[in-house]
Design a protein around this motif. Structure first.
Motif, mmCIF file in Angstrom:
data_model
loop_
_atom_site.group_PDB
_atom_site.id
_atom_site.type_symbol
_atom_site.label_atom_id
_atom_site.label_comp_id
_atom_site.label_asym_id
_atom_site.label_seq_id
_atom_site.Cartn_x
_atom_site.Cartn_y
_atom_site.Cartn_z
ATOM 1 N N TYR A 18 0.868 -1.152 0.119
ATOM 2 C CA TYR A 18 -0.049 0.062 -0.026
ATOM 3 C C TYR A 18 1.047 1.343 -0.040
ATOM 4 O O TYR A 18 0.407 2.089 -0.872
ATOM 5 N N ILE A 19 1.926 1.361 0.923
ATOM 6 C CA ILE A 19 2.735 2.366 0.949
ATOM 7 C C ILE A 19 3.689 2.674 -0.450
ATOM 8 O O ILE A 19 3.755 3.845 -0.705
ATOM 9 N N VAL A 20 3.736 1.601 -0.810
ATOM 10 C CA VAL A 20 4.504 1.977 -2.278
ATOM 11 C C VAL A 20 3.569 2.248 -3.442
ATOM 12 O O VAL A 20 3.872 3.117 -4.082
ATOM 13 N N TRP A 21 2.352 1.574 -3.511
ATOM 14 C CA TRP A 21 1.433 1.807 -4.407
ATOM 15 C C TRP A 21 0.598 2.891 -4.422
ATOM 16 O O TRP A 21 0.830 3.644 -5.569
ATOM 17 N N SER A 22 0.180 3.562 -3.231
ATOM 18 C CA SER A 22 -0.509 4.841 -3.189
ATOM 19 C C SER A 22 0.094 5.891 -3.631
ATOM 20 O O SER A 22 -0.580 6.562 -4.310
ATOM 21 N N PRO A 23 1.548 5.892 -3.375
ATOM 22 C CA PRO A 23 1.824 7.341 -4.130
ATOM 23 C C PRO A 23 1.889 7.259 -5.607
ATOM 24 O O PRO A 23 1.942 8.382 -6.236
ATOM 25 N N ILE A 24 2.187 6.079 -6.278
ATOM 26 C CA ILE A 24 2.205 5.969 -7.795
ATOM 27 C C ILE A 24 0.854 6.324 -8.044
ATOM 28 O O ILE A 24 0.727 6.942 -9.217
ATOM 29 N N GLY A 25 -0.316 5.717 -7.372
ATOM 30 C CA GLY A 25 -1.690 6.248 -7.861
ATOM 31 C C GLY A 25 -2.095 7.754 -7.584
ATOM 32 O O GLY A 25 -2.570 8.180 -8.695
ATOM 33 N N THR A 26 -1.523 8.098 -6.575
ATOM 34 C CA THR A 26 -1.713 9.603 -6.330
ATOM 35 C C THR A 26 -1.021 10.587 -7.456
ATOM 36 O O THR A 26 -1.438 11.460 -7.979
ATOM 37 N N TYR A 27 0.383 10.132 -7.807
ATOM 38 C CA TYR A 27 1.088 10.925 -8.537
ATOM 39 C C TYR A 27 0.425 10.752 -10.031
ATOM 40 O O TYR A 27 0.420 11.875 -10.820
#
Length: 157
Positions: free
Chosen positions: A135-144
């Motif tokens: 989650y911590i890795v993927w969430s910023p990717i989705g947000t970006y």
């Protein structure tokens, strides 16, 4: 006797179902938006999120079973629930408001909540905390990605 994984999984499933309340015209709005050229993995996003939610539910089960019913455990369960609600709100809320900025804010909120959750469970169970790393890795990717879409679709920011 009902097992903790059944309750946690059931609640996670119900929250996920609630997020499917999206109007077809809202989906049409989202589908017409331009995406970054590097977004070649869009079709895999539902599978990625499914894995992330399974890991998060497993993490919650570990935390619950360490000290069931304790007030601090209940607070942590509340954080897990809040994180899922915020995450599942991303698509319906962003589409309802037709605003990529709203989506970016929701995504960023989820990223921050996931870090707070990991910090709150790290000492209780390192494996449970590690299960939240996807989650911590993927969430910023989705947000970006959503933020990048704001630049490509300024009228829908």
């Amino acid at each position: 006797m009902i097992k903790s994984w059944m309750v946690i999984g059931g609640i996670a499933f119900l929250v996920a179902l609630a997020s499917s309340l999206i109007r077809p015209r809202d989906i049409q709005w989202f589908n017409r938006l331009q995406r970054p050229k590097w977004l070649v993995f869009e079709k895999a996003i539902p599978i990625i999120w499914t894995v992330i939610f399974i890991c998060a539910a497993w993490s919650a089960v570990i935390i619950w079973e360490r000290d069931p019913g304790n007030s601090s455990t209940w607070l942590r369960m509340g954080l897990y629930l809040l994180l899922e609600i915020v995450t599942m709100a991303y698509t319906p809320v962003m589409c309802r408001f037709r605003s990529l900025k709203v989506g970016t804010i929701i995504g960023g909120t989820g990223a921050i909540l996931s870090i707070i959750l990991v910090l709150s469970i790290w000492e209780v169970s390192t494996p449970a905390a590690l299960l939240l790393l996807p989650y911590i890795v993927w969430s910023p990717i989705g947000t970006y990605t959503t933020w990048e879409m704001m630049n490509l679709n300024p009228a829908d920011a």
